[in-house]
Design a protein around this motif. Structure first.
Motif, mmCIF file in Angstrom:
data_model
loop_
_atom_site.group_PDB
_atom_site.id
_atom_site.type_symbol
_atom_site.label_atom_id
_atom_site.label_comp_id
_atom_site.label_asym_id
_atom_site.label_seq_id
_atom_site.Cartn_x
_atom_site.Cartn_y
_atom_site.Cartn_z
ATOM 1 N N GLY A 149 0.849 -1.194 0.000
ATOM 2 C CA GLY A 149 0.000 0.000 0.000
ATOM 3 C C GLY A 149 0.876 1.232 0.000
ATOM 4 N N CYS A 150 0.548 2.189 -0.851
ATOM 5 C CA CYS A 150 1.321 3.430 -0.896
ATOM 6 C C CYS A 150 0.396 4.538 -1.388
ATOM 7 C CB CYS A 150 2.540 3.277 -1.806
ATOM 8 S SG CYS A 150 2.143 3.054 -3.547
ATOM 9 N N SER A 151 0.969 5.730 -1.523
ATOM 10 C CA SER A 151 0.109 6.860 -1.900
ATOM 11 C C SER A 151 -0.375 6.716 -3.339
ATOM 12 C CB SER A 151 0.867 8.173 -1.723
ATOM 13 O OG SER A 151 2.022 8.163 -2.530
ATOM 14 N N VAL A 152 0.414 6.066 -4.189
ATOM 15 C CA VAL A 152 0.002 5.936 -5.593
ATOM 16 C C VAL A 152 -1.291 5.112 -5.696
ATOM 17 C CG1 VAL A 152 0.664 5.096 -7.877
ATOM 18 C CG2 VAL A 152 2.380 6.125 -6.387
ATOM 19 N N CYS A 153 -1.344 4.015 -4.925
ATOM 20 C CA CYS A 153 -2.536 3.153 -5.010
ATOM 21 C C CYS A 153 -3.533 3.506 -3.910
ATOM 22 C CB CYS A 153 -2.135 1.688 -4.929
ATOM 23 S SG CYS A 153 -1.205 1.254 -3.452
ATOM 24 N N LYS A 154 -3.314 4.620 -3.259
ATOM 25 C CA LYS A 154 -4.178 5.075 -2.173
ATOM 26 C C LYS A 154 -4.384 3.964 -1.141
ATOM 27 C CE LYS A 154 -6.624 8.411 -5.093
ATOM 28 N NZ LYS A 154 -7.038 7.926 -6.418
ATOM 29 N N ARG A 155 -3.309 3.230 -0.891
ATOM 30 C CA ARG A 155 -3.279 2.163 0.130
ATOM 31 C C ARG A 155 -4.155 0.960 -0.194
ATOM 32 N NH1 ARG A 155 0.537 4.001 2.638
ATOM 33 N NH2 ARG A 155 0.658 6.247 2.520
ATOM 34 N N THR A 156 -4.643 0.872 -1.435
ATOM 35 C CA THR A 156 -5.509 -0.262 -1.761
ATOM 36 C C THR A 156 -4.717 -1.406 -2.369
ATOM 37 O OG1 THR A 156 -5.902 0.532 -3.988
ATOM 38 C CG2 THR A 156 -7.429 1.293 -2.304
ATOM 39 N N THR A 157 -3.488 -1.151 -2.772
ATOM 40 C CA THR A 157 -2.584 -2.067 -3.481
ATOM 41 C C THR A 157 -3.023 -2.332 -4.920
ATOM 42 O OG1 THR A 157 -3.493 -4.276 -3.025
ATOM 43 C CG2 THR A 157 -2.191 -3.266 -1.266
ATOM 44 N N TRP A 158 -4.114 -1.744 -5.338
ATOM 45 C CA TRP A 158 -4.552 -1.889 -6.728
ATOM 46 C C TRP A 158 -4.575 -0.519 -7.398
ATOM 47 C CZ3 TRP A 158 -4.851 -6.598 -8.749
ATOM 48 C CH2 TRP A 158 -5.128 -7.691 -7.916
ATOM 49 N N ILE A 159 -4.230 -0.496 -8.660
ATOM 50 C CA ILE A 159 -4.358 0.732 -9.434
ATOM 51 C C ILE A 159 -5.358 0.464 -10.547
ATOM 52 C CG2 ILE A 159 -3.180 2.304 -11.002
ATOM 53 C CD1 ILE A 159 -0.676 1.925 -9.406
ATOM 54 N N GLU A 160 -6.379 1.329 -10.594
ATOM 55 C CA GLU A 160 -7.401 1.187 -11.630
ATOM 56 C C GLU A 160 -6.794 1.687 -12.928
ATOM 57 O OE1 GLU A 160 -11.288 2.484 -10.282
ATOM 58 O OE2 GLU A 160 -11.705 3.241 -12.291
ATOM 59 N N LEU A 161 -6.686 0.797 -13.894
ATOM 60 C CA LEU A 161 -5.913 1.171 -15.077
ATOM 61 C C LEU A 161 -6.750 1.408 -16.313
ATOM 62 C CD1 LEU A 161 -2.925 1.601 -15.477
ATOM 63 C CD2 LEU A 161 -2.882 -0.578 -16.651
ATOM 64 N N CYS A 162 -7.694 0.528 -16.578
ATOM 65 C CA CYS A 162 -8.460 0.782 -17.793
ATOM 66 C C CYS A 162 -9.759 0.008 -17.826
ATOM 67 C CB CYS A 162 -7.612 0.543 -19.029
ATOM 68 S SG CYS A 162 -7.514 -1.105 -19.653
ATOM 69 N N PRO A 163 -10.800 0.715 -18.279
ATOM 70 C CA PRO A 163 -12.053 0.034 -18.545
ATOM 71 C C PRO A 163 -11.904 -0.811 -19.807
ATOM 72 C CG PRO A 163 -12.222 2.367 -19.110
ATOM 73 C CD PRO A 163 -10.856 2.143 -18.568
ATOM 74 N N CYS A 164 -12.548 -1.959 -19.829
ATOM 75 C CA CYS A 164 -12.423 -2.833 -20.988
ATOM 76 C C CYS A 164 -13.613 -3.786 -21.015
ATOM 77 C CB CYS A 164 -11.115 -3.605 -20.939
ATOM 78 S SG CYS A 164 -10.818 -4.449 -19.376
ATOM 79 N N GLY A 165 -13.673 -4.613 -22.012
ATOM 80 C CA GLY A 165 -14.769 -5.567 -22.082
ATOM 81 C C GLY A 165 -14.877 -6.188 -23.450
ATOM 82 N N MET A 166 -15.871 -7.053 -23.574
ATOM 83 C CA MET A 166 -16.144 -7.678 -24.864
ATOM 84 C C MET A 166 -17.069 -6.740 -25.631
ATOM 85 S SD MET A 166 -14.366 -10.359 -24.514
ATOM 86 C CE MET A 166 -14.822 -11.321 -25.957
ATOM 87 N N VAL A 167 -16.731 -6.492 -26.878
ATOM 88 C CA VAL A 167 -17.486 -5.517 -27.670
ATOM 89 C C VAL A 167 -18.958 -5.933 -27.724
ATOM 90 C CG1 VAL A 167 -17.678 -4.355 -29.890
ATOM 91 C CG2 VAL A 167 -15.438 -5.097 -29.051
ATOM 92 N N HIS A 168 -19.826 -4.977 -27.405
ATOM 93 C CA HIS A 168 -21.270 -5.252 -27.389
ATOM 94 C C HIS A 168 -21.739 -5.609 -28.812
ATOM 95 C CE1 HIS A 168 -25.544 -4.803 -26.644
ATOM 96 N NE2 HIS A 168 -25.285 -4.655 -25.354
ATOM 97 N N PRO A 169 -22.565 -6.645 -28.933
ATOM 98 C CA PRO A 169 -23.002 -7.027 -30.289
ATOM 99 C C PRO A 169 -23.666 -5.889 -31.051
ATOM 100 C CG PRO A 169 -24.218 -8.238 -28.574
ATOM 101 C CD PRO A 169 -23.069 -7.571 -27.907
ATOM 102 N N ARG A 170 -24.328 -4.996 -30.332
ATOM 103 C CA ARG A 170 -24.957 -3.862 -31.027
ATOM 104 C C ARG A 170 -23.903 -2.946 -31.630
ATOM 105 N NH1 ARG A 170 -29.959 -3.833 -27.725
ATOM 106 N NH2 ARG A 170 -28.775 -3.205 -25.938
ATOM 107 N N VAL A 171 -22.747 -2.827 -30.945
ATOM 108 C CA VAL A 171 -21.676 -1.989 -31.465
ATOM 109 C C VAL A 171 -21.085 -2.626 -32.717
ATOM 110 C CG1 VAL A 171 -19.378 -1.060 -30.958
ATOM 111 C CG2 VAL A 171 -21.159 -0.991 -29.210
ATOM 112 N N LEU A 172 -20.873 -3.941 -32.665
ATOM 113 C CA LEU A 172 -20.383 -4.639 -33.862
ATOM 114 C C LEU A 172 -21.353 -4.425 -35.016
ATOM 115 C CD1 LEU A 172 -19.158 -8.019 -32.306
ATOM 116 C CD2 LEU A 172 -17.732 -6.178 -33.231
#
Ligand SMILES: [Zn+2]
Lengths: 345, 803
Positions: A276-299
């Motif tokens: 835990g440190c100030s960069v990860c706000k003591r959570t030990t995780w850093i939120e890096l990027c939203p992602c996912g499987m492309v929605h069929p409507r978008v395809l």
């Protein structure tokens, strides 16, 4: 046999040679004795007026003197050169702590540097690099991304709307490039699209209304969540040069289904206990990027057969990555155009 | 949204599961958790005390001196100012050293001469509500000496959920919905909850009419015989933990049902409504009503109102009206529970600037079957507190709603394809069933019944079900897989390649710093630069007034940062590559033309009097631009001076030039002053603008190799005196013509004006290198060349000064 006069000349010359402490003094000895009007020169000049029986001897004497004195001068010159080299090699006054002379230099913006690094990583894996407009159509920024008008998700994007044309806005993410890619590229394909995005957020040390993202899109037959995890891990391994634990957790973005937030185990406190440190706000995780499987409507919006093809997409926070990479604590510097900042890169 | 851990336990048995574990579960499987905090941490320090004795303070009428047993050997002497303190009470005692909310650390004190070793606390002092008319009197059975939280069984945790991550989940806006998720994640049973409406008196239902299309369902249920009183402790504590301020039982119950089931509702004082009942209709333009927050609101035809006897009594889905609110003395209620259209509510809330807990929920599109359940829940909860409450009339139920529950086809093999994980059929079924879906297994595809609360908004297609399976299966259980496929080079992007080339050259050889500036440009800056009157795209909602314009060109932005940089640096070299937008040149879709540009600025102190003629910043920047064009492998025709009609507004009208790719110039002296570059910051500023579009449109110039000469070259210096108007380029042309193919290179090394040349004239001097490919040049060759130069320059109106 030299005459006493010649011997006197020789002795005087040799003394002069011995006394010469530098090349100039030696040259002066050379002139005084071997020059046109020098002592030896005068002997030579006197030959034509001398009685014939003495001419030969005078000539021999002059030559002998020339040789002896000339040899001594040469020898002395060599010695002086050697001394000079020794002197030149001396280290007196040398100070390695004196700073080097200033050099005017140029620099690439840190956003450019990190973008290039990521482009290098992704293009080595066959990703095309795409570009899209910053002034976007609502159709691409929202509509085709499955965020129709009045969709509450629109509120997640504090949009800058353009005057005079209700369909024009400043893109709130690089995701519209997904649609442009689907329209122009034939699956299977892999693409990234770095660029600036805009959200009407109050500016402070961690928020900018203008920031950089890098969109990623992979479409093909049989593309799965497993591939998305693999792609993200590979890229993180390349950027941070080590294996980093990641986790996907549910995240809601209308253009992906399922949608995720990708967190990476904070690399800045990996060796600390407890973590835990100030960069990860003591959570030990850093939120890096939203992602996912492309929605069929978008395809489908992009004219791609959503039954045959699947795909994944991600939206890397480039500005955030730049800040992490260089330890920049104030996002405003990125767009500040201040030489005192830029010169550091 | 705030969740109370204890509240969740009303719906699912969490024995052995900590709040932190719940938070972790929700994070991984459901929604983003912002944090987990202990509820009212002071209650773990404050202990139960028994007031053994109370005496009046000898020197102060309103103070009492109490002897309080807190379980230690000796009771504490505490001075207390509350009127309600009395011997025999169980009270909450802060001892010396205890820290109360507000970081108040209790110390030993002397109050009017009497020593006091602690404090008997009121509810407000413990942040448990507004009550401060007296101390908090605890139940008689509270165990002395035990921390209050423990003694009353009220220790709790507050779990905060990021609202944005619930945007698509109307079912998760109450504790029951979250508890359903937890039960599914942990394989626990959801505790039963009675959601059937108790029998009402018969007869005509309460009159409810819906005129507005924005209201699929409206329930009106009269309730009689209520008392407005304070809520019981359990209810108050739960509300506080969930971030609500307790008021009175009826308001608290309304909030409780909303926070429990996610269904907003409203209680009217039935006595203040018209006997005609309720009408839901759109407002008439200009209609007004005072809302509960005591603000008079004016409505438009797009706002939906609840009306009684043609008087507005509530803004649908947003807030009730002041005039019909429940108040002291209210005995008869009308309970409103409705389904309102999400968009209608959102627009009204937005327009009024009134985002309430109710509107936030309605904006998510609520399940239209939920209102009846919520009405029942409220009645049951109320009766548990006030058993003699009656339902004097049948419930009014209006609207054209339909049950959104639906069937969706699911191919279990598709689940495995999309997730890339071998989730067995049984596991798929188990997950869906635990989340309340009905699964009919058959040959693929299966038919999956989507319950109404999930079908209302977010589950409608196969991928939605795949997400349900994936998140419960756990994305962490999916193995990473490398991408596979034929290795083919990705399509090239020539513009990006050009950008990199230019960036490298500028940051490297030319030693400029790359900057990024905002896309918005200040009106004030554009005015200073004289560029305000051009066509700009603007945003409607700029962050800063006067900064709504989207740039047409990059250069003004760089000019705008010169002054600040000049304060710290003598030599300011900046460049930026970016996009400009030209609205006057939009395509048929309305997209403005996008131009790609490189902008360069260079500020330097003015060169000294004895500097070489080409030491000026413009001359140097010109060389940089020439080099960039060469590096880009394009060939430009010569530079031409820009005249008044095509010179940029910020450029010196007589010192700017262009070729087909670029413009180079110095800053207009007036503009320079406007930009603050005078006085201490005085400097010469050159700018350049390159069109990447023009570079990309031009053919690549062949990059030909020249053999290394076999014969030596001869250097000849020539100087001419020419009229002032005679261009250097023409002089070079004369020299090249005179060379008859022998001129290998020329370099200008002097430009001089002065007495020795004469008024109206200047002297130009060049190094000329002559070279023949087939022989060593002779003195005669050189003499013939000089002779031709002399004749050539004389024909052109100048004269040879020397060679
Ligand atoms: Zn960390």
């Amino acid at each position: 046999m030299l005459s006493p006069e010649a011997e006197a000349i020789r002795d005087e010359a040799l003394a002069g040679v011995a006394a010469a402490s530098d090349v100039a003094a030696l040259a002066s000895v050379d002139r005084t004795f071997l020059g046109k009007d020098g002592a030896v020169g005068q002997i030579l000049a006197s030959i034509k007026d001398a009685p014939p029986e003495k001419r030969k001897q005078l000539g021999q004497e002059a030559n002998a003197l020339k040789q002896v004195i000339g040899g001594a001068i040469e020898e002395r010159r060599e010695a002086l050169r050697a001394e000079a080299l020794v002197a030149e090699r001396a280290s007196d006054g040398f100070d390695p702590t004196l700073p080097g002379a200033p050099l005017q230099r140029g620099s690439l913006h840190p956003v450019t540097q990190v973008t290039r690094e990521l482009q290098g990583i992704f293009s080595s894996m066959g990703y095309a690099i795409l570009d899209g407009p910053e002034v976007e159509l609502d159709d691409y920024n929202f509509e085709a991304l499955n965020i129709p008008a009045d969709h509450p998700a629109r509120e997640m994007y504090d949009t800058f709307w353009c005057k005079g044309d209700a369909n024009l806005l400043l893109r709130t993410h690089t995701s519209p490039v997904q649609i442009r890619a689907l329209e122009t590229l034939e699956p299977p394909f892999r693409a990234i699209a770095p660029g600036r995005c805009f959200r009407n957020e109050t500016v402070d040390a961690s928020h900018e209304h203008t920031f950089h993202q890098m969109e990623g899109l992979v479409v093909g037959e049989g593309i799965t969540v497993g591939h998305l995890i693999g792609a993200m891990k590979t890229f993180l391994r390349e950027v941070f040069r080590r294996d980093l634990e990641i986790r996907l957790r549910p995240g809601f973005f209308p253009f992906v289904e399922p949608g995720f937030e990708l967190d990476v185990r904070c690399p800045f406190c990996a060796e600390k206990t407890p973590r835990g440190c100030s960069v990860c706000k003591r959570t030990t995780w850093i939120e890096l990027c939203p992602c996912g499987m492309v929605h069929p409507r978008v395809l489908a919006f992009g004219g791609v057969d959503a039954e045959k093809y699947t795909g994944f997409a991600f939206g890397l926070g480039l500005s955030r990555l730049v800040m992490l990479r260089f330890g920049i604590d104030d996002i405003r510097h990125l767009m500040g155009a201040d030489l005192r900042f830029l010169e550091q890169f | 949204m705030f969740l109370s851990y204890r509240w969740l336990q009303r719906h699912v048995d969490l024995t052995g599961v900590s709040a932190q574990e719940i938070a972790e579960d929700l994070t991984i499987h459901t929604a983003e958790v912002e944090g987990v905090e202990p509820f009212a941490p002071a209650l773990s320090d404050v202990v139960v005390g028994h007031v053994v004795d109370r005496k009046p303070h000898p020197d102060a009428d309103r103070l009492s001196v109490c002897t309080v047993d807190v379980g230690d050997d000796t009771p504490l002497n505490i001075v207390c100012g509350a009127p309600n303190v009395d011997a025999g009470q169980k009270v909450a005692v802060g001892r010396v050293g205890t820290v109360l909310p507000g970081n108040l650390k209790l110390k030993k004190a002397k109050i009017r001469g009497v020593e006091s070793r602690g404090m008997i606390c009121s509810e407000r002092e413990l942040e448990l509500g507004d009550e401060h008319s007296g101390i908090w009197v605890l139940p008689d059975d509270a165990q002395v000496g035990v921390p209050v939280a423990q003694a009353l069984g009220i220790d709790d945790w507050i779990i905060e959920i990021e609202n944005k991550s619930l945007t698509h989940r109307p079912d998760l806006w109450g504790h029951r919905g979250i508890a359903t998720e937890i039960a599914a994640i942990r394989g626990l049973e959801l505790l039963p909850l009675d959601l059937t409406l108790p029998e009402t008196a018969g007869g005509e239902p309460y009159p409810v009419r819906v005129e507005s299309p924005g209201c699929p369902r409206y329930l009106g249920l009269p309730i009689s015989g209520v008392r407005v009183e304070r809520s019981p402790l359990w209810l108050r504590l739960l509300l506080i933990a969930a971030g609500q301020r307790p008021l009175d039982l009826l308001v608290d119950l309304s909030n409780f049902v909303m926070l429990d089931l996610g269904q907003p509702n409203h209680l009217f004082d039935a006595g203040r409504l018209s006997s005609e009942g309720i009408l839901v209709r759109n407002a008439r333009a200009g209609e007004t009503m005072t809302t509960l927050d005591d603000v008079e609101r004016t409505f438009t035809q797009n706002d939906m109102l609840i009306v009684s006897g043609d008087e507005p009594v509530a803004v649908a889905g947003v807030m009730g009206g002041e005039a019909s609110k429940v108040a002291e003395g209210t005995t008869d209620l009308l309970l409103e529970v409705a389904a309102f259209d999400a968009t209608t509510v959102r627009r009204t809330a937005q327009r009024l600037g009134l985002r309430t807990d109710a509107s936030t929920r309605f904006e998510k599109t609520l399940d239209p079957t939920l209102p009846a359940k919520a009405a029942a829940h409220l009645v049951h909860t109320l009766r548990a507190i006030q058993p003699d409450v009656t339902l004097p009339r049948a419930m009014g139920d209006a609207g054209t709603w339909t049950d959104p529950a639906c069937d969706v086809e699911l191919r279990p093999e598709r689940v495995r394809i999309v997730l890339g994980a071998d989730v067995p059929d049984d596991e798929i079924e188990r997950i869906l069933t635990s989340l309340g879906f009905g699964v009919v297994r058959s040959a693929s595809p299966w038919s999956v019944r989507v319950p109404s609360d999930r079908a209302a908004k977010d589950v409608g297609i196969e991928e939605d079900l795949i997400e349900e399976v994936g998140r419960m299966f756990g994305y962490g259980n999916i193995a990473e897989r490398p991408l596979e496929g034929p290795l083919v080079p990705a399509p090239r992007d020539e513009r990006r390649e050009l950008v990199e080339l230019l960036q490298n050259r500028l940051a490297g050889a030319a030693r400029f710093h790359e900057a990024l500036t905002h896309t918005f440009q200040f009106d004030a800056l554009l005015q200073r630069l004289g560029a305000f009157d051009e066509a700009y795209l603007e945003v409607l909602n700029p962050q800063i007034d006067g900064c709504a314009r989207i740039r047409r060109s990059i250069l003004p932005s760089l000019l705008g940062v010169l002054e600040g940089n000049r304060r710290h640096s003598d030599d300011v070299r900046l460049f930026e590559i970016g996009k400009g937008y030209r609205p006057e040149d939009a395509n048929e879709r309305g997209e403005p033309r996008e131009v790609h540009q490189l902008a360069i600025v260079w500020a330097l102190p003015r060169p000294g009097k004895n500097a070489r003629f080409d030491a000026g910043v413009m001359s140097r920047l010109q060389s940089v631009v020439d080099d960039l064009i060469r590096v880009a492998r394009r060939s430009a025709s010569g530079w031409r001076a820009l005249d008044a009609t095509d010179v940029p507004s910020w450029a010196h009208p007589g010192r700017s030039m262009a070729n087909e790719f670029a413009t180079v110039g110095v800053l207009d002296p007036g503009v320079k002053r406007e930009l603050g570059l005078d006085g201490d910051l005085e400097c010469d500023v050159a700018f350049a603008e390159l069109s990447l579009d023009a570079l990309l449109a031009a053919d690549e110039a062949p990059h030909a190799y020249h053999p290394i000469p076999r014969f030596p070259s001869v250097k000849v210096d020539v100087a001419f005196s020419v009229p002032e108007a005679f261009a250097a380029g023409d002089a070079i042309a004369v020299v090249e013509a005179a060379g008859k193919g022998l001129v290998h290179s020329t370099e200008m090394f002097d430009l001089y004006r002065g007495d020795s040349v004469g008024a109206g004239k200047k002297s130009l001097a060049l190094h000329v290198r002559l070279l023949a490919s087939d022989r060593t040049l002779s003195d005669e060759d050189v003499a013939r060349f000089v002779g031709r130069v002399e004749r050539g320059i004389e024909r052109a109106g100048g004269e040879l000064r020397s060679e």
